[in-house]
Design a protein around this motif. Structure first.
Motif, PDB file in Angstrom:
ATOM      1  N   THR A   1       0.854  -1.185   0.000  1.00 35.92           N
ATOM      2  CA  THR A   1       0.000   0.000   0.000  1.00 35.92           C
ATOM      3  C   THR A   1       0.889   1.233   0.000  1.00 35.92           C
ATOM      4  OG1 THR A   1      -1.769  -1.121   1.183  1.00 35.92           O
ATOM      5  CG2 THR A   1      -1.727   1.273   1.343  1.00 35.92           C
TER       6      THR A   1
ATOM      7  N   ARG B   1       0.422   5.457   0.278  1.00 37.89           N
ATOM      8  CA  ARG B   1      -0.461   6.601   0.465  1.00 37.89           C
ATOM      9  C   ARG B   1       0.360   7.873   0.306  1.00 37.89           C
ATOM     10  NH1 ARG B   1      -5.257   5.923   3.206  1.00 37.89           N
ATOM     11  NH2 ARG B   1      -4.541   3.970   4.090  1.00 37.89           N
TER      12      ARG B   1
ATOM     13  N   LEU C   1      -4.586   7.693  -2.265  1.00 34.22           N
ATOM     14  CA  LEU C   1      -4.219   6.303  -2.006  1.00 34.22           C
ATOM     15  C   LEU C   1      -3.770   5.731  -3.350  1.00 34.22           C
ATOM     16  CD1 LEU C   1      -4.103   3.959  -0.029  1.00 34.22           C
ATOM     17  CD2 LEU C   1      -6.479   3.454  -0.574  1.00 34.22           C
TER      18      LEU C   1
ATOM     19  N   ASP D   1      -3.242   0.222  -3.278  1.00 31.63           N
ATOM     20  CA  ASP D   1      -4.115  -0.244  -2.219  1.00 31.63           C
ATOM     21  C   ASP D   1      -4.024  -1.754  -2.123  1.00 31.63           C
ATOM     22  OD1 ASP D   1      -6.107  -0.690  -0.435  1.00 31.63           O
ATOM     23  OD2 ASP D   1      -7.753   0.024  -1.711  1.00 31.63           O
TER      24      ASP D   1
END
Ligand SMILES: Nc1ncnc2c1ncn2[C@@H]1O[C@H](COP(=O)(O)OP(=O)(O)OP(=O)(O)O)[C@@H](O)[C@H]1O
Ligand SMILES: [Mg+2]
Lengths: 508, 338
Positions: free
Chosen positions: A16, A18, A23, A26
């Protein structure tokens, strides 16, 4: 070919990433097997480059694990990925322009003899050996900024091979290549996999995926939405998987209804950056309500032609008229004010101001006029309002007008330019490589917009290295070769074969 | 390339070379003529040229090491001044010239580290960072300086045996105090390091295209820190030169703009050590000549005009004949990793 029974060399588990407000990746799972070519597809901004940058140690994952050759790794910088055999060719070349090929290749893994002294001779020899071994023609002593992009691409691959990479990440390597150069690259990729090098290959060109991939992975909005095998896939099925809806890959348009001539070029002569003659006596007319497509292998004067008629390049001889006015020695601002929209080939250099926000970039051609400015005062609320409307209309992601242009994915940068240029009154649209690096969904959108402009009576000049794009969009096709327009054909007579031959310089 | 363009490019290069040769020839003839008619003055002017150029060369080396790695250092003036002051104090209180020189080097290095912290870690505007150093140095040295302190000795000239006996060349080049020798050696060392070693290749890459360097595993921040710190210590050496070798004591604001002239020298020298050395010598020569003219008092020209000579000469020669300078592409821009 199915190679999924082979050992896994690279694996992402629940990765992931961010960024502030975005985002980008994911919870992504991905496996790469030895000797496999895994093609990675996804819309602009889907997160492909972000994922690759994590696997290469440039970005630190927010969450998740990376396994290389059966070992869990924490990559805090690219050096650690390189040590484990990972090599990457970036979407934007990472070469130092004033340095030579050999210097660029060895940078970071230099060959030295005592006391840190560079052993240039050995480096040059190594580059030469690699270039012969893999059929990657480059001159090790050439300076990067003098080389065409295709050659720079080869330098990037040599850079990875020089570091003994056996896991190779290629992020949109074919976006700037001619079809011939791309085929050459595919041959090299197959040679490499035969030597057990594993490759992740990112592209927006579905044909290429079907031609070269062993397996296909698709990303959408930061998530891995599925994998497919090329033998079970078609361009349409892949496009649908990427975009999540049915995509029309052909341009839909009616016959053109040409009106008055808008752009008239007479006996134009222009030179390139190095002082070579690049355009040598071009005559061309584009009429209101038609699309003239310029086909040609890159480097045959198309770029200089476009720069000359948009006021970015000095004109040595000849005449240009736009909407009846002699614009031969007009400034870019004067030309823009006449109603000329320009989608430049180099979007980062001529299309956007990278450290500016999207709002500001969306008014670069009109910030000095009402309602955006009054006298010396800028009206930022109006500028933001304009930005918001366009971001929505053109589906720019992320839809945040205060994001900086430099943080957008390649395709979204292009959308910002298109949005700006298409949203002011236009008589002539000059589009150079309008869909380079753009996903199929957005290509469909941009093509539709270009046709809509035409139907509104705008004269359109499209320059593209993609023959399919020219043939799909144009009402008439002009073929450029060696600085001249060698032939102008109505679309009905412009077959792939005939145009291909003309592009190669033979008389068809 | 079209033949016309080629001819143009070639003639431009030839033109610069021919003018350079003519100019060099005139200077050489002038020196020979001067030496024959007035050997004492000629030797004095040339020796003074070298002395005048020393702090400028050092300042320019400091600047170019930083800028080649992408950091603009306009705090050279402050680094020099502060180092001059600390070197002076060290000499006053320890009486040891060697310790005093080291103190100057260390002061420059610390201020270099401070500049690196502001521009690399805090990503501050680099011009502001340099200005902070200049203001800080001027304020602190003026505040803490007390009149009445005197140094204990000065760095003395060391004659290099028979080399110093050569007419003209001997007294000019081979009969100098240590920091002047060190400067000549540094020019060669920095040239070698910058263009022939791993360190130099990485430095130039970081200054031209930091993300390219980053993607091959080079730590951009570390390279910039180290270069700016080493540069700072070289500026510190220039400060030590002023108090310990040239003047022998400290005066308020004694750098007198040399740090800024050094920046000009660096740019005129096209960011190369030898180029900077040549530009500094030219400037130093003009200063020495100007002093000599004022001193002799034989010319009936107001001294203000004679005082302009170094600046006018430098501008005319360098701006007219040196041609375009290529600035490191990433200079002044903080590097963002993600
Ligand atoms: N350094 C960054 N800071 C902030 N946001 C970023 C940064 N890099 C990427 N993003 C955002 O992350 C998302 C994914 O971007 P990425 O570049 O990975 O897309 P991509 O799939 O490679 O697209 P393209 O096909 O256009 O190259 C985008 O929304 C982008 O705006
Ligand atoms: Mg990308």
């Amino acid at each position: 070919m199915d190679k999924t029974n082979r050992p896994i060399v690279l694996e992402a588990k629940g990765l992931t990433k961010r960024f502030p407000g975005v985002l980008a990746n994911d919870n992504i799972n991905l496996k790469l097997h030895q000797g496999e070519i895994l093609a990675l597809l996804g819309e602009n901004g889907a997160g492909k480059s972000t994922l690759m940058n994590m696997l290469y140690g440039l970005y630190t994952p927010t969450e998740g694990e990376i396994w290389i050759k059966g070992e869990k790794v924490e990559l805090s910088n690219p050096g650690e990925a390189i040590d484990r055999g990972v090599g990457m060719v970036h979407q934007h070349f990472q070469l130092v322009p004033p340095m030579t090929v050999a210097e660029n290749v060895m940078l970071g893994s230099e060959i030295t003899s005592g006391g840190g002294r560079l052993n240039m001779r050995q480096a040059i020899r190594n580059v030469r050996e690699l270039s012969e071994q893999y059929g990657l023609a480059v001159d090790p002593t050439a300076v990067i900024e003098d080389l065409p992009v295709g050659t720079q691409q080869r330098v990037e691959i040599i850079k990875a091979l020089y570091r003994h990479a056996d896991i190779l990440i290629l992020d949109e390597p074919t976006a700037v290549l001619t079809p011939q150069e791309a085929n050459e690259l595919f041959r090299i990729m197959r040679d490499l996999t035969a030597q057990n090098v594993s490759i992740i290959f990112i592209t927006h060109k579905l044909k290429e995926v079907l031609a070269v991939a062993d397996r296909i992975g698709v990303l959408r909005s930061g998530q891995m939405v599925g994998t497919a095998m090329p033998e079970d896939s078609t361009e349409t099925s892949l496009a649908e998987m990427m975009v999540g809806r049915n995509v029309i890959l052909r341009v839909e348009k009616s016959a053109s209804k040409p009106g008055q001539p808008v752009l008239q070029i007479q006996n134009l002569h222009v030179h390139d950056d190095r002082g070579h003659a690049a355009v040598e006596g071009v005559d061309l007319e584009v009429f209101a309500g038609e699309i003239l497509g310029i086909a040609g292998v890159e480097g045959n004067g198309q770029r200089e032609l476009v720069e000359a008629l948009t006021g970015l390049r000095h004109i040595d001889a000849g005449k240009i008229r736009i909407d009846g006015q002699d614009t031969t020695h007009f400034s870019p601002r004067q030309i823009t004010e006449l109603g000329v929209a320009h989608i430049p080939e180099d979007r980062e250099k001529h299309g956007l101001v990278m450290p500016y926000t999207l709002s500001d970039n969306m008014v670069l051609n009109r910030y000095f006029k009402a309602p955006y400015a009054k006298g010396l005062i800028m009206h930022h609320d109006k500028i933001d309002e304009n930005g918001k409307v366009l971001v929505k209309e053109y589906d720019v992601r992320p839809p945040n007008v205060h994001a900086l242009a430099q943080n957008l994915s390649g395709g979204n940068k292009q959308k910002v330019i298109v949005a700006r240029e298409f949203s002011s009154p236009t008589k002539l649209l000059v589009a150079a490589q309008p869909t380079r690096g753009i996903d199929v969904g957005s290509i469909e959108f941009i093509h539709k917009e270009i046709v809509a402009q035409r139907d509104h009576g705008v004269a359109v000049l499209v320059v593209s290295a993609e023959l399919d794009e020219v043939l799909g969009l144009a009402d008439r096709v002009a073929v450029m070769f060696d600085g001249r327009v060698v032939k102008i054909l109505p679309i009905a007579e412009a077959t792939r074969e005939r145009v291909g031959l003309l592009m190669a310089g033979s008389d068809a | 390339m079209t033949t016309a363009a080629m001819a143009k490019a070639k003639s431009r290069g030839d033109y610069v070379r021919i003018v350079g040769l003519i100019f060099g020839g005139i200077v050489l003839l002038g020196i020979i003529y001067g030496y024959i008619t007035n050997p004492v003055t000629t030797t004095a002017v040339l020796a003074s040229t070298l002395r005048q150029s020393t702090p400028l060369v050092l300042g320019a080396l400091c600047g170019l090491i930083g800028e080649r790695s992408g950091i603009i250092n306009i705090g050279i003036e402050g680094q020099m001044l502060m180092a001059a002051f600390i070197a002076f104090l060290a000499n006053v209180y320890t009486g040891n010239l060697f310790v005093a020189v080291l103190a100057g080097l260390a002061t420059g290095a610390v201020l270099g580290g401070f500049l690196a912290f502001m521009s690399v870690t805090l990503k501050m505007d680099q011009i502001i960072g340099g200005t902070v150093i200049n203001i800080l140095a001027l304020g602190l040295t003026s505040f803490f300086y007390q009149t009445g302190l005197t140094t204990q000795g000065k760095l003395q000239a060391i004659a290099l045996g028979p080399l110093a006996e050569i007419p003209l060349i001997g007294p000019v080049f081979f009969d100098n105090p240590p920091i002047t020798y060190a400067t000549l050696i540094l020019v060669m060392v920095v040239h070698y390091v910058l263009f022939y070693t791993r360190w130099g290749l990485r430095t130039r890459a970081v200054g031209e295209h930091p993300s390219a360097a980053d993607t091959v595993g080079i730590n951009v921040y570390k390279m910039r820190y180290i270069n700016v710190i080493i540069g700072g210590s070289i500026a510190g050496l220039a400060g030590a030169y002023l108090t310990l070798e040239a003047v022998g004591s400290f005066e308020r604001a004694m750098t007198n703009g040399r740090g800024f002239v050094a920046l000009a020298v660096m740019i005129f020298g096209k960011y190369t050590p030898f180029g900077a050395w040549g530009a500094a010598l030219l400037f130093g020569f003009a200063v020495a000549l100007q002093t000599q003219l004022q001193f002799s008092g034989r010319l009936e020209i107001p001294h203000q005009f004679i005082g302009m000579l170094p600046y006018v000469l430098t501008i005319v020669v360098l701006a007219g004949f040196v041609g375009r300078t290529r600035v490191p592409a990433a200079v002044g821009k903080p590097y963002e990793k993600e």
